[in-house]
Design an enzyme around this catalytic site. Structure first.
Site, PDB file in Angstrom:
ATOM      1  N   ASN A   1      16.796  50.076  70.680  1.00  0.00           N
ATOM      2  CA  ASN A   1      16.924  48.859  71.485  1.00  0.00           C
ATOM      3  C   ASN A   1      16.960  47.589  70.658  1.00  0.00           C
ATOM      4  O   ASN A   1      17.411  46.552  71.129  1.00  0.00           O
ATOM      5  CB  ASN A   1      15.770  48.785  72.496  1.00  0.00           C
ATOM      6  CG  ASN A   1      14.407  48.892  71.839  1.00  0.00           C
ATOM      7  OD1 ASN A   1      14.142  49.853  71.120  1.00  0.00           O
ATOM      8  ND2 ASN A   1      13.561  47.924  72.054  1.00  0.00           N
ATOM      9  N   TYR A   2      16.453  47.653  69.426  1.00  0.00           N
ATOM     10  CA  TYR A   2      16.344  46.448  68.611  1.00  0.00           C
ATOM     11  C   TYR A   2      17.427  46.367  67.541  1.00  0.00           C
ATOM     12  O   TYR A   2      17.927  47.388  67.066  1.00  0.00           O
ATOM     13  CB  TYR A   2      14.979  46.401  67.905  1.00  0.00           C
ATOM     14  CG  TYR A   2      14.002  45.458  68.568  1.00  0.00           C
ATOM     15  CD1 TYR A   2      14.090  44.083  68.369  1.00  0.00           C
ATOM     16  CD2 TYR A   2      13.002  45.928  69.402  1.00  0.00           C
ATOM     17  CE1 TYR A   2      13.202  43.215  68.982  1.00  0.00           C
ATOM     18  CE2 TYR A   2      12.105  45.059  70.018  1.00  0.00           C
ATOM     19  CZ  TYR A   2      12.210  43.704  69.802  1.00  0.00           C
ATOM     20  OH  TYR A   2      11.342  42.851  70.406  1.00  0.00           O
TER      21      TYR A   2
ATOM     22  N   LEU B   1      15.407  55.664  59.438  1.00  0.00           N
ATOM     23  CA  LEU B   1      16.287  55.242  58.340  1.00  0.00           C
ATOM     24  C   LEU B   1      17.186  54.059  58.737  1.00  0.00           C
ATOM     25  O   LEU B   1      18.340  54.243  59.159  1.00  0.00           O
ATOM     26  CB  LEU B   1      17.154  56.414  57.841  1.00  0.00           C
ATOM     27  CG  LEU B   1      16.499  57.380  56.838  1.00  0.00           C
ATOM     28  CD1 LEU B   1      15.232  58.030  57.369  1.00  0.00           C
ATOM     29  CD2 LEU B   1      17.463  58.436  56.363  1.00  0.00           C
ATOM     30  N   VAL B   2      16.643  52.869  58.588  1.00  0.00           N
ATOM     31  CA  VAL B   2      17.377  51.670  59.015  1.00  0.00           C
ATOM     32  C   VAL B   2      18.723  51.527  58.310  1.00  0.00           C
ATOM     33  O   VAL B   2      19.682  51.028  58.896  1.00  0.00           O
ATOM     34  CB  VAL B   2      16.569  50.365  58.813  1.00  0.00           C
ATOM     35  CG1 VAL B   2      15.366  50.319  59.732  1.00  0.00           C
ATOM     36  CG2 VAL B   2      16.164  50.151  57.372  1.00  0.00           C
TER      37      VAL B   2
ATOM     38  N   GLU C   1      -6.442  47.256  41.259  1.00  0.00           N
ATOM     39  CA  GLU C   1      -5.796  47.586  42.539  1.00  0.00           C
ATOM     40  C   GLU C   1      -6.778  47.531  43.711  1.00  0.00           C
ATOM     41  O   GLU C   1      -6.426  47.097  44.802  1.00  0.00           O
ATOM     42  CB  GLU C   1      -5.173  48.983  42.457  1.00  0.00           C
ATOM     43  CG  GLU C   1      -3.938  49.036  41.549  1.00  0.00           C
ATOM     44  CD  GLU C   1      -3.375  50.434  41.407  1.00  0.00           C
ATOM     45  OE1 GLU C   1      -4.156  51.411  41.493  1.00  0.00           O
ATOM     46  OE2 GLU C   1      -2.155  50.569  41.189  1.00  0.00           O
TER      47      GLU C   1
ATOM     48  N   HIS D   1       4.502  40.349  68.894  1.00  0.00           N
ATOM     49  CA  HIS D   1       5.465  39.888  69.889  1.00  0.00           C
ATOM     50  C   HIS D   1       4.917  40.032  71.300  1.00  0.00           C
ATOM     51  O   HIS D   1       4.774  41.146  71.813  1.00  0.00           O
ATOM     52  CB  HIS D   1       6.762  40.689  69.721  1.00  0.00           C
ATOM     53  CG  HIS D   1       7.902  40.186  70.535  1.00  0.00           C
ATOM     54  ND1 HIS D   1       9.122  40.815  70.560  1.00  0.00           N
ATOM     55  CD2 HIS D   1       8.023  39.116  71.360  1.00  0.00           C
ATOM     56  CE1 HIS D   1       9.929  40.152  71.368  1.00  0.00           C
ATOM     57  NE2 HIS D   1       9.285  39.118  71.875  1.00  0.00           N
TER      58      HIS D   1
ATOM     59  N   ASP E   1      10.633  52.377  61.716  1.00  0.00           N
ATOM     60  CA  ASP E   1      12.102  52.409  61.771  1.00  0.00           C
ATOM     61  C   ASP E   1      12.715  52.852  60.453  1.00  0.00           C
ATOM     62  O   ASP E   1      13.789  53.455  60.429  1.00  0.00           O
ATOM     63  CB  ASP E   1      12.640  51.028  62.133  1.00  0.00           C
ATOM     64  CG  ASP E   1      12.247  50.630  63.545  1.00  0.00           C
ATOM     65  OD1 ASP E   1      11.042  50.390  63.765  1.00  0.00           O
ATOM     66  OD2 ASP E   1      13.125  50.567  64.417  1.00  0.00           O
TER      67      ASP E   1
HETATM   68 CU   LIG Z   1       9.558  42.494  69.560  1.00  0.00          CU
END
Ligand SMILES: [Cu+2]
Length: 633
Positions: A386-387, A308-309, A485, A597, A303
């Site tokens: 959708n989110y 680009l949130v 690292e 989820h 996203d």
């Molecule tokens: Cu979800």
């Protein structure tokens, strides 16, 4: 309740006061002019990203960050030519303009205009219309086209295109929830440069689920309940924070607030009692991979790097999104043409009561005391398809820093094939919500009491019975210093209570031990895709909960600079290839977290907020509880 928004765009200023202040509308226009003069903006060149190119840390700390720069990702929508440009506003010139090789470097992010373009392209395509008609969908005006970033799955001829894959949903009425009505089994592969459908996969027919998901329709939700009485939050003397534009001070905390079209809210120069804790903190990437291996195996979006949130940030509303005495900051992003667009009230700043801070009733001296905890909240909300995601930073009286993400909105859907389907939950008749992950990555540029920091992994365990532990009750810590690292790609381990302690290698507390902050992870699964899956190469950052790198101003993005259709290997796996020393150096922690989820019936048709995040707590940073001075009231 007051809206005390600072609106930087109202001020006619081209040079912000601090080198980390967000770019202003006037600056975006000035940078755009420099690019135009250099011949970089011939139509139809569009801005896939435009933002502040922050000065190197040392320059900021030494007060010599005088060159104000912007970075733009340009894409010519006729040819696909993609150019990564840095301009200096101070010197009025283009600093770099690098043309990408997309099959190797990746593509520029999705443009705002790609959404409308894709809708037009599929609806003009006879084969796609025929696939819809075969499913009984003859009126394409009622179909919503959902463009999904393509990843890199081959064949090479496809991977060379700037492309998206398109799934369809039916929205029969104006307020219908389209996500309730997925058209499954068919996807259009769209070339965004040729502006055509170049392939259709049409693999199976399942009925379009019919039950309404319109959660604002009384016929769906029922009458509103009438049993909730008002809660009002008042602060008659105002909030306890002081805000001056992007600078914020609350109790012993101070920080600067930034905002970026790509990564959203950024925090800078967070310090406590004047002691530095974090130079910069943000959530610069997230990936949402779906676990249905049928024809939608390619469904996974980054996203942040792909859509680009930040530029999809919501304008928040007092009383709905934020309760109490709120200060808002606007955010300035740009449209596809590089012109500024102000998102009013994008960032919410407020103070919250948070229950008990500490409490004790003493059996010997009779003292009974209790103190209230408070926190400063800095947050924003964004909607990507959708989110909806809320990103919340909390700062507490006792020095704790917490980051919490609130995931809500509507789960992505497909048609349920019936029976026991192993990869999804049936959430309404014939409607499936595929299992998926939301894996975020926090970039934590730690400066605990200065630049020289190191990281220790701390496990706890019991010990077997032995000469020093005759009754088997011993509890010990195992402390492992992460010195390079290559050693610092780590997984959480809930059974060992694993934490990571960031210590100063220069400052110590009253026992002579290093001052520190401890990162407490949630021990949720990392990326579940097979280690050899195409997605795993692209989402390498998500294969560990922790990475530690040496600070490098060029290393900003955990999945690489150009995530869209990136073939893989960019970002953190590449950053650690040099295996730099991270012990006593200027280091950055990268922390992957987030839920796997498995949708519940209760997540439909709109999902109650699901929370995830992490906590940073002072650990020997203070010599004792720093909140003894908090008064009773
Ligand atoms: Cu979800």
């Amino acid at each position: 309740m007051t809206d005390t928004a600072i609106r930087p765009d109202d001020a006619d200023q081209t040079t912000p006061a601090h080198p980390l202040d967000p770019a202003t509308g006037a600056e975006y226009l000035a940078g755009r002019e420099i690019m135009a003069q250099a011949g970089l903006l011939a139509d139809p060149v569009r801005f896939a990203y435009y933002g502040l190119e922050e000065p190197p840390k040392q320059d900021v700390l030494d007060n010599r960050a005088t060159d104000r720069r912007l970075r733009a990702y340009l894409v010519d929508t006729a040819t696909g030519t993609s150019t990564d440009v840095v301009v200096s506003l101070t010197n009025n010139k283009v600093i770099t303009a690098r043309t990408l090789d997309p099959p190797a470097d990746g593509q520029m992010p999705i443009l705002d205009s790609d959404f409308a373009l894709v809708d037009e392209i599929v609806k003009a395509d006879p084969a796609w219309c025929a696939a819809m008609a075969r499913r009984g969908l003859h009126d394409v005006s009622k179909i919503r086209a959902c463009p999904i970033t393509a990843g890199a799955f081959g064949p090479p001829a496809d991977d060379r295109r700037r492309m998206v894959r398109v799934l369809a949903f039916v929205q029969a009425r104006e307020h219908d929830l389209a996500w309730a009505h997925p058209v499954d089994g068919v996807a259009a592969y769209v070339d965004l440069i040729e502006k055509k459908v170049f392939k259709i996969t049409d693999e199976f027919d399942l009925p379009v689920p019919a039950e309404s998901g319109d959660y604002d329709d009384e016929a769906v939700r029922g009458p509103h309940r009438t049993t909730l009485r008002p809660i009002e939050i008042t602060q008659p003397e105002g909030p306890s924070f002081i805000q001056n534009g992007p600078w914020l001070q609350w109790q012993d905390w101070s920080m600067r607030i930034g905002f970026d079209a790509r990564e959203g809210l950024t925090l800078h120069q967070v310090s406590l009692q004047g002691r530095p804790v974090m130079y910069r903190a943000s959530i610069p990437e997230m990936v949402v991979p779906y676990g249905d291996p049928r024809f939608r195996h390619w469904q996974a979006y980054f996203d942040t790097g792909e859509y680009l949130v930040g530029k999809w940030a919501n304008s928040l509303e007092l009383g709905c999104d934020c309760l109490g005495e709120i200060a808002y900051l606007d955010a300035t992003v740009t449209d596809d043409t590089g012109h500024p667009r102000t998102i009013q009230n994008a960032i919410c700043i407020h103070e919250e009561d948070f229950g008990i801070l500490w409490k004790h009733t003493d059996i010997f001296n009779g003292s009974a005391q209790s103190r209230r905890q408070r926190r400063l909240v800095v947050s924003y909300f964004t909607t990507v398809g959708n989110y909806d995601y809320g990103f919340y930073w909390y700062f507490y009286l006792d020095g704790t820093i917490e980051h919490e993400i609130k995931a809500t909105g509507v789960v992505f859907t497909s048609a349920h094939p019936g029976g026991e389907h192993p990869y999804s939950t049936e959430v309404a008749p014939g409607l499936a919500a595929p299992f998926h992950q939301h894996l975020f990555n926090a970039r934590l540029d730690m400066t605990v009491d200065g630049l020289a920091n190191a990281v220790e992994e701390v496990d706890v365990s019991g010990l077997p019975i032995g000469p020093d532990n005759p009754y088997g009750n011993a509890i010990v810590q195992q402390v492992t210093r992460l010195t390079r690292e290559s050693q610092a790609g780590r997984r959480a381990d809930g059974a060992r209570g694993r934490t990571w302690r960031i210590i100063s290698t220069e400052r110590s507390n009253r026992f002579g031990r290093p001052t520190g902050y401890t990162l407490y992870p949630e021990s949720a699964p990392v990326l579940l895709a097979d280690p050899t899956a195409p997605l795993t190469a692209r989402a390498g950052f998500a294969t560990n909960h922790l990475w530690v790198t040496r600070y490098d101003p060029g290393q900003r993005w955990p999945a690489g600079d150009f995530v869209n259709q990136n073939p893989g290997g960019a970002g953190l796996p590449a950053f650690i290839a040099g295996d730099r020393d991270i012990d006593g150096e200027d280091i950055v922690l990268w922390h992957t977290f987030g839920p796997t989820h498995v949708p519940r019936l209760e997540d439909w048709p709109v999902m109650p907020v699901a929370r995830c995040g992490f906590i940073l707590k002072p650990t020997g940073f203070f010599d004792r509880n720093p909140t003894l001075d908090v008064p009773r009231h």
